[in-house]
Scaffold this active site. Structure first.
Site, mmCIF file in Angstrom:
data_model
loop_
_atom_site.group_PDB
_atom_site.id
_atom_site.type_symbol
_atom_site.label_atom_id
_atom_site.label_comp_id
_atom_site.label_asym_id
_atom_site.label_seq_id
_atom_site.Cartn_x
_atom_site.Cartn_y
_atom_site.Cartn_z
ATOM 1 N N LYS A 156 3.140 11.120 -3.388
ATOM 2 C CA LYS A 156 2.120 10.390 -4.157
ATOM 3 C C LYS A 156 1.225 11.357 -4.930
ATOM 4 O O LYS A 156 0.753 11.043 -6.027
ATOM 5 C CB LYS A 156 1.273 9.546 -3.202
ATOM 6 C CG LYS A 156 0.234 8.670 -3.891
ATOM 7 C CD LYS A 156 -0.450 7.781 -2.877
ATOM 8 C CE LYS A 156 -1.550 6.932 -3.492
ATOM 9 N NZ LYS A 156 -2.169 6.056 -2.468
ATOM 10 N N ASP B 172 0.890 -1.167 0.000
ATOM 11 C CA ASP B 172 0.000 0.000 0.000
ATOM 12 C C ASP B 172 0.925 1.213 0.000
ATOM 13 O O ASP B 172 1.534 1.534 1.020
ATOM 14 C CB ASP B 172 -0.891 -0.029 1.253
ATOM 15 C CG ASP B 172 -1.699 1.269 1.442
ATOM 16 O OD1 ASP B 172 -1.643 2.147 0.558
ATOM 17 O OD2 ASP B 172 -2.386 1.378 2.476
ATOM 18 N N ASP C 261 -12.683 5.473 2.405
ATOM 19 C CA ASP C 261 -11.247 5.523 2.680
ATOM 20 C C ASP C 261 -10.796 6.962 2.907
ATOM 21 O O ASP C 261 -10.663 7.743 1.965
ATOM 22 C CB ASP C 261 -10.486 4.892 1.499
ATOM 23 C CG ASP C 261 -8.975 4.844 1.722
ATOM 24 O OD1 ASP C 261 -8.475 5.478 2.680
ATOM 25 O OD2 ASP C 261 -8.292 4.174 0.928
ATOM 26 N N GLU D 196 -7.322 0.427 -4.504
ATOM 27 C CA GLU D 196 -7.352 0.319 -3.046
ATOM 28 C C GLU D 196 -8.684 -0.245 -2.513
ATOM 29 O O GLU D 196 -8.665 -1.125 -1.659
ATOM 30 C CB GLU D 196 -7.005 1.675 -2.424
ATOM 31 C CG GLU D 196 -5.527 2.000 -2.602
ATOM 32 C CD GLU D 196 -5.163 3.473 -2.428
ATOM 33 O OE1 GLU D 196 -6.030 4.249 -2.000
ATOM 34 O OE2 GLU D 196 -4.012 3.836 -2.718
HETATM 35 P P1 ADP Z 1 -2.819 7.519 3.475
HETATM 36 O O1 ADP Z 1 -3.705 6.486 2.905
HETATM 37 O O2 ADP Z 1 -3.131 8.897 2.980
HETATM 38 O O3 ADP Z 1 -1.385 7.197 3.379
HETATM 39 P P2 ADP Z 1 -3.420 6.641 6.194
HETATM 40 O O4 ADP Z 1 -4.520 5.706 5.914
HETATM 41 O O5 ADP Z 1 -2.160 6.083 6.706
HETATM 42 O O6 ADP Z 1 -3.158 7.641 4.998
HETATM 43 O O7 ADP Z 1 -4.007 7.724 7.212
HETATM 44 C C1 ADP Z 1 -3.198 8.701 7.735
HETATM 45 C C2 ADP Z 1 -4.074 9.681 8.451
HETATM 46 O O8 ADP Z 1 -4.766 8.999 9.485
HETATM 47 C C3 ADP Z 1 -3.277 10.778 9.074
HETATM 48 O O9 ADP Z 1 -3.916 12.015 8.845
HETATM 49 C C4 ADP Z 1 -3.335 10.405 10.537
HETATM 50 O O10 ADP Z 1 -3.224 11.540 11.359
HETATM 51 C C5 ADP Z 1 -4.703 9.766 10.641
HETATM 52 N N1 ADP Z 1 -4.817 8.905 11.816
HETATM 53 C C6 ADP Z 1 -4.043 7.852 12.161
HETATM 54 N N2 ADP Z 1 -4.405 7.355 13.345
HETATM 55 C C7 ADP Z 1 -5.453 8.113 13.774
HETATM 56 C C8 ADP Z 1 -6.271 8.121 14.940
HETATM 57 N N3 ADP Z 1 -6.067 7.249 15.937
HETATM 58 N N4 ADP Z 1 -7.252 9.041 15.034
HETATM 59 C C9 ADP Z 1 -7.458 9.947 14.050
HETATM 60 N N5 ADP Z 1 -6.719 10.005 12.942
HETATM 61 C C10 ADP Z 1 -5.727 9.096 12.802
HETATM 62 MG MG MG Z 2 -4.468 4.842 2.086
#
Ligand code: ADP
Ligand code: MG
Length: 625
Positions: free
Chosen positions: A75, A9, A205, A181
């Site tokens: 990205k 991912d 998502d 995804e």
């Molecule tokens: P991406 O798909 O864009 O790479 P992710 O799915 O890894 O992103 O999500 C990252 C986001 O999730 C960030 O903005 C992070 O702050 C938020 N995030 C991660 N854990 C938590 C949580 N416990 N509560 C709220 N937001 C969260």
């Molecule tokens: Mg993602």
């Protein structure tokens, strides 16, 4: 020996690698024990990769020099022009990391003190980092290329998908598949495995910088077949929508502004530190009622309720996108709502999504991991570990549509290598038929009822006589095996389309059985196909002869009319018998009966032509000045 194919991912904010083996799918952890690798790369002054992930984030916080060499959010820039990236907002969204400049060809490039790096090179560094620790744990580093299934958002266009492949190539990784995804998330949830009824799934998502909502229809494989316990049913994307500028980062920014109204004018290091503190507090507020944000020596308190207030406009935007996707899909009842992406940990996000779709959100799997896990399941299929789901680089069974009367018209033949494309013209069999149903089928048999139904869509055209609409149907199978069917009525330009992944839910055994059946039944099938075509053509003939006789038949000698009448009755009897039972009629006799009517009605044809010419003359005279 090849190592296993892994699932990756490659996220805007975080990236992960997972593998699926005898123990099932699981994410792999790096030396620090973390599964989530921040999609952040720190380069040395000469442009070589120094740190990726947590290490890069930690160092970036230290000083301005490091900050100038650190890139995040790459990205967003993959496969896009500088103009597109700039519109999307550099600066804040990129957290001030990595100065983006023109590479000389209108493409974005990250400016380092002594080097420039493309978004593909940054993504390659992340992919290589993930692959390195995967290989260290799984072995297979020796000969053979590292191979991976990499996920991309459903809205990624060709250029963005290609840039993802290029990044993999730069990292010395073969991207064996690029998959969407939401499809990966559904795979991770084992959707389609249970058998039974078709389900409509919403994949919600919400990541760090992007929001993606997809509505999928999943049809589990037929009961009793080899595919009874498949992990994948038939996945059909009904609609997608989203917002490329909506994610958890926006919430961090909103929090930073709450703490320090002039946050956007802070020096980059302070801004970075403040955002980091806000992110941490936001995460705590997913489980706690209040948290503090340390900034410039002051602890700023923030409650979960206030965070929900700050987030309200942002949540509304996500729900507005949900509404677009849902109405595009025809507002179906949603059976399952999958929560994907770290930001769906925020309770107010789950509540809003659940309320909108009227269903309890699925949160069983870690929302950060679900996409990588699904990618690893796909990878296991490709590496042959999972033979219960079939994915090949050829079309395993012919693809086509059902024609009037239930015959199967093949557009793409079995074993065509993908990507491939074919189109054919079709028309209607009934006067005034407004709804043209396109039933997409897969199989080797001649009759629709003996083939596997993949999808259905409908074209609504203005009323026209039978045979007049010209419907061009195009089948395209892309490199990932995704079939897109497009239909267009040429006179009106009216279009319809549907997408489906034909190989999902098909086991090797099923494919073999379908091939065997087709050989076994080849002769009967051909005969039936011919009878079906005869029914359609003979019906059109009869209808024409009837109306032409009514129009011009009055001048015909009685015996000619009687011959026509007798031939028509005989042909109608064949049609009726064939409609009742395709096997009850001899196609050769049926064909002779059709020819007999054709012969008998020659005088009607001639008269009709004469009459048409007269009509034309009257019309012309009538309209002349
Ligand atoms: P991406 O798909 O864009 O790479 P992710 O799915 O890894 O992103 O999500 C990252 C986001 O999730 C960030 O903005 C992070 O702050 C938020 N995030 C991660 N854990 C938590 C949580 N416990 N509560 C709220 N937001 C969260
Ligand atoms: Mg993602």
């Amino acid at each position: 020996m090849h190592g296993p194919i892994v699932g990756i991912d490659l996220g805007t904010t975080n990236s992960l690698v997972a593998v699926c083996d005898e123990r099932g799918p699981r994410v792999l952890r790096d030396a620090r024990g973390g599964a989530l690798v921040p999609s952040v790369v720190r380069f040395s002054a000469d442009g070589s990769v120094e740190e990726v992930g947590v290490g890069a984030v930690a160092l970036a916080a230290q000083d301005r020099e490091f900050l100038a060499r650190t890139v995040s959010g790459s990205k967003r820039a993959l496969g896009r022009s500088l103009a597109e990236v700039s519109v999307d907002g550099g600066g804040w969204a990129l957290r001030g990391m990595g100065q983006v400049v023109d590479d000389g060809r209108g493409r974005p490039s990250y400016e380092m003190p002594h080097a420039r790096r493309s978004p593909e090179q940054v993504a390659a560094a992340i992919l290589r980092h993930l692959m390195d620790f995967a290989q260290a744990q799984l072995g297979g580093t020796g000969e053979g290329t590292a191979r991976a299934v990499i996920t991309v958002p459903a809205y990624f266009d060709d250029a963005q998908r290609q840039a993802t492949r290029d990044a993999a190539r730069l990292a010395g990784i073969e991207a064996v598949r690029i998959i969407n995804e939401p499809t990966a998330a559904a795979l991770a949830y084992g959707i389609g495995r249970e058998g039974g009824s078709t389900e409509t799934i919403a994949v919600f998502d919400l990541g760090g910088g992007t929001f993606d909502i997809s509505i999928l229809q999943v049809t589990p494989p037929a009961k009793g077949g080899a595919g009874a316990d498949l992990d994948a049913g038939l996945f059909r994307v009904l609609s997608t929508a989203g917002d490329t500028q909506l994610g958890g980062d926006d919430l961090d920014i909103a929090m930073a502004r709450e703490v320090c109204p002039g946050a956007h004018d802070l020096p980059p290091e302070d801004r970075h530190a403040l955002l980091l503190a806000c992110t941490r507090a936001k995460h705590r507020l997913s489980d706690a009622a209040s948290a503090t944000i340390p900034f410039r020596g002051v602890e700023h308190a923030l409650t979960a309720a206030r965070l929900a207030e700050l987030a309200a406009p942002w949540v509304s935007r996500a729900i507005a996108a949900c509404d677009r996707a849902w109405s595009d899909a025809g507002r179906p009842a949603i059976d399952r709502l999958l929560m994907v992406g770290g930001s769906t940990r925020s309770p107010f996000v789950r509540v809003a999504a659940g309320a909108f779709f009227g269903v309890e959100p699925s949160t069983a799997l870690d929302p950060d991991q679900v996409v990588a896990l699904g990618a690893s399941i796909q990878a296991a299929v490709l590496s042959g570990r999972r033979t219960d789901i079939l994915l090949l680089d050829v079309v395993p069974l012919s693809l086509g549509i059902e024609t009037a009367g239930g015959a199967f018209a093949k557009l793409i033949m079995r074993n065509s290598t993908i990507p491939t494309r074919a189109s054919e013209m079709f028309s209607t069999g009934v006067d005034g038929q407004r709804r043209i149903a396109l039933h997409v089928l897969q199989g080797e048999r001649e009759l629709a009822r003996d083939c596997r139904s993949l999808a259905q869509c409908e074209l609504t055209v203005p009323s026209m006589p039978a045979g007049i609409p010209q419907v061009e149907v195009t089948f395209t199978v892309d490199a990932s095996g995704l079939l897109s069917v497009h239909a267009m009525e040429r006179r009106t330009g009216i279009r319809a389309g549907v997408q489906v992944i034909p190989s999902y839910g098909l086991s090797r055994d099923e494919v073999e059985a379908m091939e065997r059946d087709s050989i076994l039944h080849a002769r009967d099938d051909m005969r039936r196909h011919r009878v079906i075509d005869l029914i359609a053509n003979a019906s059109l003939d009869l209808r024409w002869v009837e109306s032409a006789t009514a129009r011009v038949g009055g001048t015909l000698p009685a015996h000619v009319r009687e011959t026509i009448q007798a031939a028509a009755v005989a042909l109608q009897a064949h049609i009726d018998a064939a409609r009742a039972d395709l096997d009850a009629v001899d196609p050769d006799e049926f064909f002779r009966a059709k020819e007999a009517l054709d012969r008998a009605s020659v005088p009607v044809h001639e008269l009709s032509i004469v009459q048409s010419l007269k009509d034309l003359e009257v019309q012309t005279r009538g309209t002349a000045p």
